[in-house]
Motif scaffolding. Structure first.
Motif, PDB file in Angstrom:
ATOM      1  N   GLU A   1       0.623  -1.143   0.103  1.00 56.48           N
ATOM      2  CA  GLU A   1      -0.236   0.034   0.103  1.00 56.48           C
ATOM      3  C   GLU A   1       0.846   1.290   0.063  1.00 56.48           C
ATOM      4  OE1 GLU A   1      -2.355  -0.516   3.272  1.00 56.48           O
ATOM      5  OE2 GLU A   1      -3.978  -1.620   2.401  1.00 56.48           O
TER       6      GLU A   1
ATOM      7  N   GLY B   1      -5.371  -9.350  -3.440  1.00 56.72           N
ATOM      8  CA  GLY B   1      -6.127 -10.130  -2.212  1.00 56.72           C
ATOM      9  C   GLY B   1      -5.453 -11.085  -1.491  1.00 56.72           C
TER      10      GLY B   1
ATOM     11  N   ALA C   1      -8.784  -9.415   5.433  1.00 56.47           N
ATOM     12  CA  ALA C   1      -9.066  -8.785   4.058  1.00 56.47           C
ATOM     13  C   ALA C   1     -10.178  -7.768   4.659  1.00 56.47           C
ATOM     14  CB  ALA C   1      -9.566 -10.058   3.319  1.00 56.47           C
TER      15      ALA C   1
ATOM     16  N   THR D   1      -9.784  -5.468   1.066  1.00 56.03           N
ATOM     17  CA  THR D   1      -9.489  -6.418  -0.192  1.00 56.03           C
ATOM     18  C   THR D   1     -10.137  -7.521   0.196  1.00 56.03           C
ATOM     19  OG1 THR D   1      -7.540  -7.058  -1.357  1.00 56.03           O
ATOM     20  CG2 THR D   1      -7.404  -7.302   1.020  1.00 56.03           C
ATOM     21  N   GLU D   2      -9.778  -8.441  -0.759  1.00 63.23           N
ATOM     22  CA  GLU D   2     -10.691  -9.764  -1.008  1.00 63.23           C
ATOM     23  C   GLU D   2      -9.911 -10.908  -0.700  1.00 63.23           C
ATOM     24  OE1 GLU D   2     -12.680 -12.077  -4.759  1.00 63.23           O
ATOM     25  OE2 GLU D   2     -11.516 -10.327  -5.129  1.00 63.23           O
TER      26      GLU D   2
END
Length: 292
Positions: free
Chosen positions: A184, A192, A221, A226-227
């Motif tokens: 990030e 993910g 997650a 996120t996934e």
């Protein structure tokens, strides 16, 4: 066997600044990372590459774990890559996967004792001086942690996105969060999280148990926005396949284990397609200024 030091320039050039240069022959570059070692990141990389290839994509694997390369063994590859011109390396092919690793250039039991600048140069050369042949996806197997190799990836390579591999236990999740935050901070999209060794099914009685904990990757997650790409079991067939160079996607392509990897691969492809669509929409949204 080639001396590893001879593969590097005597005096690595100083970096003038971050630069993302396209990798010839590669459409998408996907980083597979983990904050902690021993969570099955390399095994996951190998089987994800094979899962993507099974859908018809052209796939390569770059073994960026220069201190502990494992992809040659996992893909059943030995020997040294060809270099017709003495400069560009031809990737080795294992189960249809184009592969490059420092493990091809040094003895399997020889340690790599290099400092940061040498590691950076070696990684850059492995990426750009390999003749990748029209790849849809180049999967990069990163080492554990958040060091020089990760920073080089983020600053110099056009990474489409990163996948984080973790196990459910708290100590692994703690390090996985660090890896996620690192991507990030350097503006690499996190596609993910994959929870490996999610459950164990006893081969004798069939009892399923969450021996490393339950729901950790899902919670991570959700917190990170996120996934959760999928949950993979702890299964002896995955381990033995990796050790023998015959991954589960090769030996049992129709098994439930193979289907789990294929499901994750499908999610990754969908995420990258969505990212591309978003970039295109953003570009189209920029107004055109006409000078009259």
């Amino acid at each position: 066997m080639t001396n590893p030091v001879s593969y590097l320039p005597a005096h690595p050039q100083a970096r003038s600044g971050p630069e993302h240069k396209a990798v010839p022959g590669v459409k998408h570059l996907i980083a597979v990372a983990s904050g902690k070692g021993g969570v099955g990141k390399s095994t996951t990389t190998t089987n994800l590459a094979l899962a993507l290839a099974s859908s018809g994509a052209r796939v390569g694997v770059l073994d960026a774990d220069l201190y502990g390369p494992s992809q040659p063994r996992m893909l059943g590859l030995k020997g040294m890559p060809d270099s017709p011109d003495g400069k560009i390396l031809e990737p080795m092919i294992g189960h249809g996967i184009q592969t490059m690793s420092i493990g091809f250039l040094v003895d399997e039991e020889s340690p790599i004792i290099w400092r940061g600048p040498m590691i950076t140069q070696a990684l850059t050369r492995l990426v750009y001086e390999t003749r990748w042949d029209n790849l849809d996806y180049l999967i990069v197997d990163l080492p554990p942690g958040t060091g020089d190799i990760h920073l080089t990836m983020a600053q110099r390579l056009p990474v489409s996105g990163a996948v984080i591999v973790t196990t459910p236990q708290d100590i692994a999740l703690l390090d996985a969060r660090k890896g996620l935050r690192m991507f990030e901070k350097v503006n690499v999209p996190v596609i993910g999280i994959i929870e490996n060794m999610s459950t164990h099914v006893c081969t004798q009685c069939g009892h399923e148990e969450h021996i490393f904990g339950e729901g950790g990757a899902k919670k991570m997650a959700e917190e990170a926005g996120t996934e959760l790409l999928g949950e993979l079991p702890l299964d002896i067939r995955i381990r033995t396949g990796s050790d023998s160079g015959q991954p589960i996607l090769v030996t049992s392509p129709d098994s439930s284990l193979a289907a789990a990897y294929q499901s994750i691969a499908t999610r990754i492809v969908s995420a990258i397609s969505a990212m591309e669509a978003g970039d295109e929409s953003a570009a189209q949204a920029v107004p055109t200024i006409v000078m009259e």
